[in-house]
Design a protein around this motif. Structure first.
Motif, PDB file in Angstrom:
ATOM      1  N   LEU A  88       0.847  -1.087  -0.057  1.00 48.68           N
ATOM      2  CA  LEU A  88       0.068   0.070   0.029  1.00 48.68           C
ATOM      3  C   LEU A  88       0.843   1.333  -0.098  1.00 48.68           C
ATOM      4  CD1 LEU A  88      -2.817  -1.056   2.472  1.00 48.68           C
ATOM      5  CD2 LEU A  88      -3.138  -0.500   0.263  1.00 48.68           C
ATOM      6  N   LEU A 100      -4.836   5.505  -1.204  1.00 49.64           N
ATOM      7  CA  LEU A 100      -4.053   4.345  -1.039  1.00 49.64           C
ATOM      8  C   LEU A 100      -3.397   4.849   0.242  1.00 49.64           C
ATOM      9  CD1 LEU A 100      -2.535   3.312  -4.598  1.00 49.64           C
ATOM     10  CD2 LEU A 100      -4.003   2.173  -2.943  1.00 49.64           C
ATOM     11  N   LEU A 133      -5.726   4.040   3.170  1.00 45.47           N
ATOM     12  CA  LEU A 133      -5.632   2.660   3.503  1.00 45.47           C
ATOM     13  C   LEU A 133      -4.647   2.265   4.044  1.00 45.47           C
ATOM     14  CD1 LEU A 133      -7.279   1.372   0.241  1.00 45.47           C
ATOM     15  CD2 LEU A 133      -8.229   1.548   2.373  1.00 45.47           C
ATOM     16  N   TRP A 137      -4.588   0.562   8.062  1.00 47.08           N
ATOM     17  CA  TRP A 137      -4.135  -0.615   8.316  1.00 47.08           C
ATOM     18  C   TRP A 137      -2.986  -0.975   9.242  1.00 47.08           C
ATOM     19  CZ3 TRP A 137      -5.033  -5.548   8.077  1.00 47.08           C
ATOM     20  CH2 TRP A 137      -3.875  -6.584   8.104  1.00 47.08           C
TER      21      TRP A 137
END
Length: 500
Positions: free
Chosen positions: A208, A243, A246, A250
């Motif tokens: 990512l 991205l 994200l 995460w």
């Protein structure tokens, strides 16, 4: 088991090895710019495609820095440093042998990856080599000189090699240097086993963040072609931010995150990187737009341009190596940082007054003196403040963050200010202004905007950053017992709990 610190006699040669490896990376980022016309003529690049000779390198370099820094923590920084040198030297040979556009662009991408792997772990290795504050300040001063001064030296070296031999040698020169660095690294650098893949093998996070940074770097670099308000720039920019979001989400829940978010609890790490980005966004303009002014308005040759910027490299060397450590020790990094940033603001403001019929010694040289002094004092202070917020086991990660900040800050600054200069120049040309006058006014506006950005950095540094005495009185970071406390302990030992 407690890690044994390297002896004083062996660690300075080790620092020299690290700095030579770093210098090779920095030189290559700038040496290519001088050779671009020769490369274009030899391989038949169009003007638009020629940008990929630079962009392919920057996308790989900017996208992989953070990942490479964490890999250094996991697998051992010496091992990663040597691997990066091998990849970089091999890709340099590939670049030199290139006989087609595609071959050169692919080789430059691989070369950028090798450069990222090498440079991402260097700061972490320096901090580990020199745990004492006074020695660490001197070592970071040397590193800062190599990073800042290498850009000016690269222009001169590129002019000499391109005009004296041919453009292939700007790549071939890396091969013997890379081999020497690898051999001396094996002998002089202490081995470190790393904390192991089990402590941070975050594959999804790696994918990512690498995709986000590469896409973001690509978006920034291509914004000058498509425009900042174009669908291309906005679309790819939003995708890059998505991205990145994200990735952050995460990291907050991953068991072994690639980038533990707690490191940003340190005001100095977070604030220092923000100031560094603002400073470099403005500072990089003097080399890029200043070179264009000397070339396109004052009609300097490549070698003359390299010589014109040598005072910056010399002053950065004197300030960062000879003056910065003593000043930081005597007054503290924050006290040195603020007036140094102001020198950069004044230097850029002076460049914002360049005339069409400018004289180097009257109009350019005084500004370069201020930028050399300011840059030589600012960078070591900022790096020292930023790295002070990282635990020993995460110094490679923090090094990758600092290097990523440099790359993204510099790339964003160049893209924005180059666009400002180009747009203003094009508008003046449409009004019938002479080319030299329109170019100069465009550069002047960009330099003034750059001075404003660095001035914002002064305000952020004043409000956010803390000197050592302030940190001692009110430490920040993770609560006691968490990872951030490792900064108080020897590498390899668990940090004891400490109550205030």
């Amino acid at each position: 088991m407690t890690a044994v610190a390297p002896s004083t006699r062996s660690r300075w040669p080790a620092l020299l090895v690290l700095c030579v490896g770093f210098l090779m990376i920095i030189l290559d980022q700038n040496i290519v710019n001088v050779a671009l016309p020769s490369i274009q003529s030899d391989l038949g690049f169009s003007q638009a495609d020629l940008a990929w000779v630079v962009n392919a390198y920057l996308i790989a370099f900017g996208g992989l820095l953070l990942l490479a820094g964490r890999i250094g923590d996991l697998l051992g920084r010496k091992r990663v440093f040597i691997a990066g040198q091998v990849v970089f030297a091999g890709a340099s040979l590939w670049c030199g042998l290139a006989t087609s556009q595609e071959m050169l662009i692919i080789a430059r991408f691989v070369q950028g990856a090798g450069g990222a792997v090498t440079s991402a772990v260097i700061l972490g290795m320096i901090v580990t080599l020199f745990p004492e504050p006074d020695k660490q300040a001197k070592a970071i001063g040397v590193y800062s000189f190599v990073g800042a001064g290498g850009a000016s030296i690269g222009l001169l070296a590129g002019g000499l090699l391109t005009e004296g031999i041919n453009w292939h040698w700007i790549f071939y020169i890396n091969i013997p240097v890379g081999i020497a660095v690898v051999l001396f690294s094996l002998r002089l650098l202490d081995s470190d086993p790393g904390i192991g893949l089990g402590k941070g093998a975050d594959v999804l996070g790696a994918l990512l963040v690498t995709a986000a940074l590469m896409l973001g770097t690509y978006t920034i670099l291509k914004a000058t072609d498509h425009g900042w308000d174009s669908g291309h720039t906005i679309g790819y920019g939003l995708l890059s931010l998505a991205l990145l979001a994200l990735f952050v989400g995460w990291q907050a829940k991953a068991r072994n995150p690639l980038l533990p978010l707690h490191i940003f609890r340190s005001r100095n790490l977070s604030g220092g990187n923000l100031v560094l980005a603002l400073m470099l966004a403005g500072m990089f303009t003097h080399l890029f737009l200043g070179s264009l002014y000397l070339q396109r308005v004052l009609e300097y040759s490549p070698i003359e341009i390299g010589l014109a910027f040598l005072p910056v490299a010399v002053l950065i060397g004197i300030m960062s190596v000879a003056a910065s450590p003593a000043l930081n020790k005597r007054f503290g990094e924050k006290a040195v940082l603020l007036p140094s940033l102001l020198l950069i603001v004044v230097g850029l403001a002076l460049l914002g007054r360049l005339p069409v019929d400018g004289n180097y010694w009257v109009d350019v040289f005084p500004a370069l003196v201020l930028l050399g002094i300011g840059g030589g004092l600012t960078f070591p202070a900022l790096v020292g403040l930023s790295m002070s917020g990282a635990a020993p086991s995460e110094s490679g990660l923090a090094s990758g963050v600092v290097n990523t900040t440099q790359q993204v800050g510099g790339a964003l600054g160049l893209a924005v200010f180059a666009t400002v200069a180009s747009s203003h120049t094009n508008g003046l040309l449409e009004e019938g202004r002479a080319a030299a006058s329109a170019l100069t006014d465009g550069y002047d506006l960009a330099f003034r905007a750059a001075a404003g950005v660095v001035a914002v950095g002064v305000v952020v540094a004043l409000i956010v950053l803390r000197g050592k005495r302030q940190q001692a009185a009110a430490p920040d970071g993770p609560p006691a017992g968490q990872a951030g406390e490792e900064r108080l302990s020897p590498v390899g030992e668990e940090a004891p709990q400490k109550t205030s």
